[in-house]
Design an enzyme around this catalytic site. Structure first.
Site, short mmCIF file in Angstrom:
data_model
loop_
_atom_site.label_atom_id
_atom_site.label_comp_id
_atom_site.label_asym_id
_atom_site.label_seq_id
_atom_site.Cartn_x
_atom_site.Cartn_y
_atom_site.Cartn_z
N ARG A 108 30.33 -2.37 9.99
CA ARG A 108 31.30 -1.92 11.01
C ARG A 108 31.29 -0.41 11.02
O ARG A 108 31.42 0.23 9.98
CB ARG A 108 32.71 -2.41 10.69
CG ARG A 108 33.76 -1.68 11.55
CD ARG A 108 35.17 -2.20 11.40
NE ARG A 108 35.30 -3.47 12.09
CZ ARG A 108 36.49 -4.01 12.42
NH1 ARG A 108 37.61 -3.37 12.14
NH2 ARG A 108 36.54 -5.17 13.03
N HIS A 135 31.52 -5.96 19.92
CA HIS A 135 32.25 -6.66 18.84
C HIS A 135 31.92 -8.16 18.97
O HIS A 135 32.78 -8.97 19.30
CB HIS A 135 33.75 -6.39 18.98
CG HIS A 135 34.54 -6.72 17.74
ND1 HIS A 135 33.95 -7.11 16.55
CD2 HIS A 135 35.88 -6.73 17.50
CE1 HIS A 135 34.90 -7.31 15.65
NE2 HIS A 135 36.07 -7.11 16.20
N GLN A 138 33.89 -11.13 17.31
CA GLN A 138 35.21 -11.37 17.91
C GLN A 138 35.09 -12.32 19.11
O GLN A 138 35.91 -13.23 19.29
CB GLN A 138 35.83 -10.04 18.35
CG GLN A 138 37.19 -10.19 19.01
CD GLN A 138 38.29 -10.61 18.03
OE1 GLN A 138 38.45 -9.99 17.00
NE2 GLN A 138 39.05 -11.64 18.37
N ASP A 233 43.82 -5.38 24.62
CA ASP A 233 43.43 -4.71 23.37
C ASP A 233 44.24 -3.41 23.32
O ASP A 233 44.82 -2.99 24.34
CB ASP A 233 41.91 -4.43 23.42
CG ASP A 233 41.34 -3.89 22.11
OD1 ASP A 233 42.07 -3.87 21.09
OD2 ASP A 233 40.16 -3.49 22.11
N CYS A 274 42.53 -9.41 20.40
CA CYS A 274 41.71 -9.39 19.19
C CYS A 274 42.52 -9.01 17.95
O CYS A 274 42.15 -9.37 16.84
CB CYS A 274 40.53 -8.44 19.37
SG CYS A 274 41.01 -6.79 19.91
N ARG A 318 38.41 -16.19 13.51
CA ARG A 318 37.43 -15.21 13.04
C ARG A 318 36.72 -15.75 11.80
O ARG A 318 35.52 -15.57 11.63
CB ARG A 318 38.11 -13.88 12.68
CG ARG A 318 38.82 -13.16 13.82
CD ARG A 318 37.89 -12.77 14.95
NE ARG A 318 36.73 -12.02 14.50
CZ ARG A 318 36.76 -10.74 14.08
NH1 ARG A 318 37.87 -10.05 14.10
NH2 ARG A 318 35.65 -10.14 13.68
N1 NVA Z 1 38.99 -1.75 20.55
C1 NVA Z 1 39.50 -1.91 19.21
C2 NVA Z 1 39.16 -3.24 18.67
C3 NVA Z 1 39.73 -3.54 17.31
C4 NVA Z 1 39.36 -4.89 16.80
C5 NVA Z 1 38.96 -0.80 18.34
O1 NVA Z 1 37.75 -0.55 18.38
O2 NVA Z 1 39.73 -0.17 17.60
N1 CP Z 2 39.98 -8.04 15.53
C1 CP Z 2 39.48 -7.36 14.51
O1 CP Z 2 38.30 -7.03 14.44
O2 CP Z 2 40.39 -7.07 13.53
P1 CP Z 2 40.15 -6.10 12.30
O3 CP Z 2 40.00 -4.70 12.85
O4 CP Z 2 41.39 -6.24 11.45
O5 CP Z 2 38.92 -6.52 11.56
#
Ligand code: NVA
Ligand code: CP
Length: 331
Positions: A108, A135, A138, A233, A274, A318
């Protein structure tokens, strides 16, 4: 044709055929049922995986860890402070080292090119746990959740993503809906619609032309009509916190309220997110921003906690979908 994903990386849904995505969803349904029955898997015994996180996480990290442990694999977690990656050692060298030690790598971080380089250089399956532009794990969880809650095949489902239409979730949805032949609208302010990467849209539309999907980006609320799923989101993704004032200005009219939900004309429309979500002021970030005059809630408490919200089923999924990806590519 039989699906075999062993040895494959999972970097974006665009690399997978609809049949392969179908296979992963079926496997996830199966693994979920087995977990509910207390049936333990042993398909990853003797394997070890490493999780690289350059951004924070709750769901993704925990899902990879529990998925691996449920199937008998060992897990190492490394965050950006506790490894040499990027600072003292190149991505390519890191990939080569980790590929000698581990059977699979989760990543990540920021650029998609990093997860691609890890996959190219490591020689083992690499799984994308979120980048600035995608992602994919997800979306698998979201598709599984839709199958559990919407009594229609995916190809008949309409998803409307409301808010920051140019973020990683919006793009991941475009790819997922295109692949599965679904109707998808990204609904947000004109300024953000104008910021959607034309290459992302073009590639999604090329797939849509083959699968019968319909992908649109719009600031017209008429797109809400008939939605089976309203998805949102946070307004400023990880790494974009300096843009909160501007996002609040642009996105406040797109906050998911009961009024917005009613515009679907469908009392059964489910609400998805998410997570993490700002739906009250009980987090330090929401409270601190409110003190500065910025209400960063992208959804109201009524909708988030309402009877049509499936956000915690989605969060649980998830685990089952990530387990499906790891088992399918590694076991
Ligand atoms: N758009 C958000 C998704 C988190 C799961 C981010 O990248 O912070
Ligand atoms: N939805 C998601 O990816 O959550 P986290 O950022 O907690 O992993």
């Amino acid at each position: 044709m039989a699906v075999n994903l062993k040895g494959r990386s999972f970097l974006t849904l665009m690399d997978f055929t609809p049949a392969e995505i179908r296979y992963l969803l079926d496997l996830a349904h199966d693994l979920k049922a087995k977990k509910r029955l207390g049936i333990k898997g042993r398909s990853l015994e003797g394997k070890n995986i490493v999780l690289l996180f350059e951004k924070t996480s709750t769901r993704t990290r925990c899902s990879f860890e529990v998925a691996a442990m449920d199937e008998g694999a060992g897990v190492t977690f490394l965050d950006s402070k506790s490894s040499q990656m990027g600072k003292k050692e190149t991505i390519a060298d890191t990939a080569k080292v980790l590929g000698r030690i581990y059977d699979g790598i989760e990543y990540r971080g920021y650029e998609q090119s990093v997860v691609e380089e890890l996959a190219r250089e490591s020689g083992v399956p690499v799984w994308n746990g979120l980048t600035d532009i995608d992602h994919p794990t997800q979306i698998l969880a979201d598709l599984l959740t839709i199958e559990e809650h919407v009594a229609k095949p995916l190809s008949k489902v309409k998803v409307v993503f409301v808010g920051d239409v140019r973020n990683n979730m919006a793009y991941a949805w475009m790819y997922g809906c295109a692949k599965m032949g679904m109707e998808f609208a990204a609904y947000g302010p004109q300024e953000l619609c104008d910021g959607v990467d034309p290459d992302v849209l073009e590639r999604a539309n090329a797939v849509a032309a083959e699968t019968g999907a319909k992908i649109t980006v719009t600031c017209d609320e008429a797109c809400l009509e008939g939605a089976d799923v309203i998805y949102t989101d946070i307004w400023a993704s990880m790494g974009e916190e300096d843009q909160i004032p501007e996002r609040v200005r642009m996105l406040t009219p797109f906050k998911v309220t009961e009024g917005l939900m009613a515009k679907t004309g469908n009392r059964e429309t489910i609400f998805m997110h998410c997570l993490p979500s700002f739906h009250n002021f009980d987090t330090t970030m929401a409270a601190e921003q409110m003190k500065l005059g910025y209400d960063i809630r992208e959804v109201t408490e009524e909708v988030f906690s309402g009877k049509n919200s499936v956000v915690f089923d989605e969060a649980e999924n998830r685990l089952h979908t990530i387990k499906a990806v790891v088992v399918a590519t590694l076991a």
